[in-house]
Write a protein that holds these residues in place. Structure first.
Motif, PDB file in Angstrom:
ATOM      1  N   TYR A  14      -5.066   6.540   2.000  1.00 35.65           N
ATOM      2  CA  TYR A  14      -4.389   5.243   2.054  1.00 35.65           C
ATOM      3  C   TYR A  14      -5.027   4.307   1.033  1.00 35.65           C
ATOM      4  CZ  TYR A  14      -2.514   6.924   6.502  1.00 35.65           C
ATOM      5  OH  TYR A  14      -1.879   7.674   7.463  1.00 35.65           O
ATOM      6  N   VAL A  15      -4.187   3.686   0.202  1.00 35.54           N
ATOM      7  CA  VAL A  15      -4.671   2.774  -0.842  1.00 35.54           C
ATOM      8  C   VAL A  15      -3.672   1.626  -1.000  1.00 35.54           C
ATOM      9  CG1 VAL A  15      -6.091   4.374  -2.172  1.00 35.54           C
ATOM     10  CG2 VAL A  15      -3.626   4.329  -2.553  1.00 35.54           C
ATOM     11  N   GLY A  16      -4.167   0.453  -1.416  1.00 37.04           N
ATOM     12  CA  GLY A  16      -3.291  -0.704  -1.571  1.00 37.04           C
ATOM     13  C   GLY A  16      -3.704  -1.572  -2.740  1.00 37.04           C
TER      14      GLY A  16
ATOM     15  N   TYR B 207      -5.277   2.368   8.807  1.00 31.87           N
ATOM     16  CA  TYR B 207      -5.630   1.849   7.485  1.00 31.87           C
ATOM     17  C   TYR B 207      -5.491   0.330   7.476  1.00 31.87           C
ATOM     18  CZ  TYR B 207      -4.888   0.328   2.676  1.00 31.87           C
ATOM     19  OH  TYR B 207      -4.937  -0.364   1.490  1.00 31.87           O
ATOM     20  N   SER B 208      -6.493  -0.350   6.974  1.00 26.24           N
ATOM     21  CA  SER B 208      -6.610  -1.812   6.887  1.00 26.24           C
ATOM     22  C   SER B 208      -6.753  -2.468   8.247  1.00 26.24           C
ATOM     23  CB  SER B 208      -5.468  -2.445   6.077  1.00 26.24           C
ATOM     24  OG  SER B 208      -4.209  -2.262   6.669  1.00 26.24           O
TER      25      SER B 208
ATOM     26  N   ARG C  51       1.041   2.159   8.461  1.00 23.33           N
ATOM     27  CA  ARG C  51      -0.353   2.110   8.021  1.00 23.33           C
ATOM     28  C   ARG C  51      -1.299   2.686   9.069  1.00 23.33           C
ATOM     29  NH1 ARG C  51      -2.103  -3.449   4.859  1.00 23.33           N
ATOM     30  NH2 ARG C  51      -0.407  -3.474   3.306  1.00 23.33           N
TER      31      ARG C  51
ATOM     32  N   GLU D 201       7.367  -1.796   3.350  1.00 25.08           N
ATOM     33  CA  GLU D 201       6.384  -0.825   2.865  1.00 25.08           C
ATOM     34  C   GLU D 201       6.854   0.614   3.075  1.00 25.08           C
ATOM     35  OE1 GLU D 201       1.815  -1.791   2.385  1.00 25.08           O
ATOM     36  OE2 GLU D 201       2.248  -1.059   4.403  1.00 25.08           O
TER      37      GLU D 201
ATOM     38  N   VAL E 135      -6.069  -7.612   2.806  1.00 27.52           N
ATOM     39  CA  VAL E 135      -5.282  -6.406   3.086  1.00 27.52           C
ATOM     40  C   VAL E 135      -3.863  -6.722   3.537  1.00 27.52           C
ATOM     41  CG1 VAL E 135      -7.314  -5.055   3.680  1.00 27.52           C
ATOM     42  CG2 VAL E 135      -6.078  -6.256   5.492  1.00 27.52           C
TER      43      VAL E 135
ATOM     44  N   LEU F 160     -10.888   0.527   4.752  1.00 28.50           N
ATOM     45  CA  LEU F 160     -10.377   0.834   3.413  1.00 28.50           C
ATOM     46  C   LEU F 160     -10.989   2.147   2.929  1.00 28.50           C
ATOM     47  CD1 LEU F 160     -10.821  -2.706   1.816  1.00 28.50           C
ATOM     48  CD2 LEU F 160      -8.801  -1.782   2.947  1.00 28.50           C
TER      49      LEU F 160
ATOM     50  N   THR G  63      -4.209   1.488  -7.473  1.00 27.62           N
ATOM     51  CA  THR G  63      -4.237   2.318  -6.265  1.00 27.62           C
ATOM     52  C   THR G  63      -4.744   3.720  -6.579  1.00 27.62           C
ATOM     53  OG1 THR G  63      -1.912   3.003  -6.491  1.00 27.62           O
ATOM     54  CG2 THR G  63      -2.364   1.017  -5.188  1.00 27.62           C
TER      55      THR G  63
ATOM     56  N   SER H 228       0.831  -1.198   0.000  1.00 31.33           N
ATOM     57  CA  SER H 228       0.000   0.000   0.000  1.00 31.33           C
ATOM     58  C   SER H 228       0.863   1.245   0.000  1.00 31.33           C
ATOM     59  CB  SER H 228      -0.929   0.001   1.216  1.00 31.33           C
ATOM     60  OG  SER H 228      -0.190   0.154   2.417  1.00 31.33           O
ATOM     61  N   ARG H 229       0.202   2.379  -0.124  1.00 28.30           N
ATOM     62  CA  ARG H 229       0.901   3.656  -0.095  1.00 28.30           C
ATOM     63  C   ARG H 229      -0.037   4.714   0.462  1.00 28.30           C
ATOM     64  NH1 ARG H 229      -0.129   7.037  -4.823  1.00 28.30           N
ATOM     65  NH2 ARG H 229      -1.560   6.015  -6.269  1.00 28.30           N
TER      66      ARG H 229
END
Length: 409
Positions: free
Chosen positions: A372-374, A340-341, A337, A333, A317, A359, A390, A166-167
């Motif tokens: 936050y997206v993965g 997130y997740s 995070r 990573e 996730v 999410l 993403t 993710s980022r």
């Protein structure tokens, strides 16, 4: 827990003013507050917790305590979450309160909250809590593609099936940003998502609209979900006609098989399975399989505890096998995070519990939102396509901020 209905003429206010007054009074009294709207629900709900600090401990459904749960991706002790006790609960129409006792701080916060709640609307800008320093490096396109390539190499050399990378995407907050209005905008834009605004002193403020169920409990059974595979929603095409590639089909089947294996390990029989089917989540679509089991209450609550202990973080996730994938994520990573997740949602409220994977979410900073997206990586992944995936997922939050992602390489 016994609640007392209180009448502060809330029924004479529109929903935005009702929700706004609850949120503002919580922030003014330095109390934790959570607003949420269930998928398909008509009205937002809210809880306010007057504890200092909010309890952080593993969730135990057998305690049957009404609360809003907010859990990080990883925690110490394992499985621990912030548990916002429902000292005050807004059911969408009425305020219901359980008067706190014992702690002078709780009593003082409660008194301050109700004093603020009964004042006239204020013209001041709406505030929010910001987290302490968070390791929050935002990967560029080239950095993220390099991470995906590293994940593919790891999968091939280790023999694991999948890892989710993710980022984070920093986006300037628009002038006069209002978290409550943004929450209500998310409710309007995404009627089939779980929409939330969670604000905890010294922890931070998060907004989100997630499509993924971790578990739901009703008076008869427990439901969970396998959700994976992502593509842009085709224009003017019914969901049942959406076509999927091999990579997405295999990825979704991995997640579904992981859930099947979990139920087999519990010894639970007669698990109902529905799917996979295509479901929409904003501008994207996913493949979803639902699993449900009907059990007596004590067994149902004990199984819910096992879902949290053994399925979180889910393979959707994190990856699978979970521990090897998690070790890769924490090592490579390059950022925290945080929530997130993780998972969040109300438990033991209106005889239901509904926890969702966090999410399509963002953390609010002083003048920026951090999105936050993965993406799930397998041996069939195309690094450039995973970057685009993403970017598609970021659109859910970017839309309510009136922004577009700016990519620097």
């Amino acid at each position: 827990m016994t609640y007392q209905n209180i009448d502060l003429q809330f029924t004479q206010l529109d929903i935005e003013r009702r929700i706004g007054k609850i949120y503002d009074a919580a922030i003014a009294s330095n109390s934790a507050v959570a607003l949420w709207r269930l998928p398909g629900g008509a009205q937002p709900q809210a809880v306010v917790d007057f504890n200092d600090p909010v309890q952080f401990a593993p969730v135990n459904f057998l305690e049957r305590r009404p609360a809003f749960i907010f859990a990080p991706f990883v925690s110490e002790p394992p499985g621990a979450a912030f548990q916002l006790q429902a000292d005050l609960w807004f059911d969408g129409e009425r305020l219901q309160v359980h008067r706190p006792n014992g702690s002078p701080v709780r009593a003082a916060r409660s008194a301050h909250f109700f004093a603020m709640l009964t004042t006239k609307d204020q013209a001041a800008a709406r505030g929010w809590y910001c987290a302490d320093a968070v390791r929050n490096h935002a990967a560029t396109e080239s950095e993220f593609i390099a991470l995906v390539r590293k994940a593919i190499d790891f999968i091939r050399t280790s023999g694991i099936a999948k890892v989710v990378v993710s980022r984070t995407v920093p986006v300037p907050l628009p002038p006069h940003f209002d978290p409550v209005r943004t929450f209500l905008s998310l409710c309007m834009r995404y009627p089939h998502a779980f929409v939330s605004l969670t604000a905890i002193p010294n922890v931070g403020t998060w907004l989100g609209a997630t499509p993924e169920v971790l578990l739901t409990l009703d008076n008869d059974g427990l439901t969970t979900m396998a959700l994976a595979g992502t593509q842009q929603r085709p224009a003017d095409l019914p969901l049942e006609q959406v076509k999927w590639g091999r990579k997405e089909i295999v990825e979704q089947e991995m997640v579904a098989d992981y859930v099947r294996t979990f139920f087999a390990s519990t010894g639970v029989a007669d698990v109902e399975e529905h799917g996979p089917q295509t479901v929409a989540a904003g501008s994207v679509v996913h493949l979803q399989t639902l699993f449900r089991v009907n059990l007596p209450e004590a067994k149902r609550l004990a199984l819910a505890n096992r879902v949290l202990d053994e399925l979180h973080p889910t393979s959707a996730v994190c990856g699978m096998p979970k521990q090897k994938a998690l070790a890769f994520i924490l090592a490579h990573e390059g950022y925290d995070r945080s929530f997130y997740s993780g998972f969040l949602g109300p438990v033991h409220i209106q005889n239901r519990s509904s926890l969702y994977v966090n999410l399509r979410c963002m953390r609010l900073g002083v003048d920026q939102a951090h999105l936050y997206v993965g993406a799930g990586i397998t041996t069939d992944s195309d690094p450039a396509a995973e970057w685009r995936e993403t970017a598609l997922k970021a659109e859910t939050m970017l839309a309510v901020l009136g922004a577009e992602e700016k990519v620097a390489d």
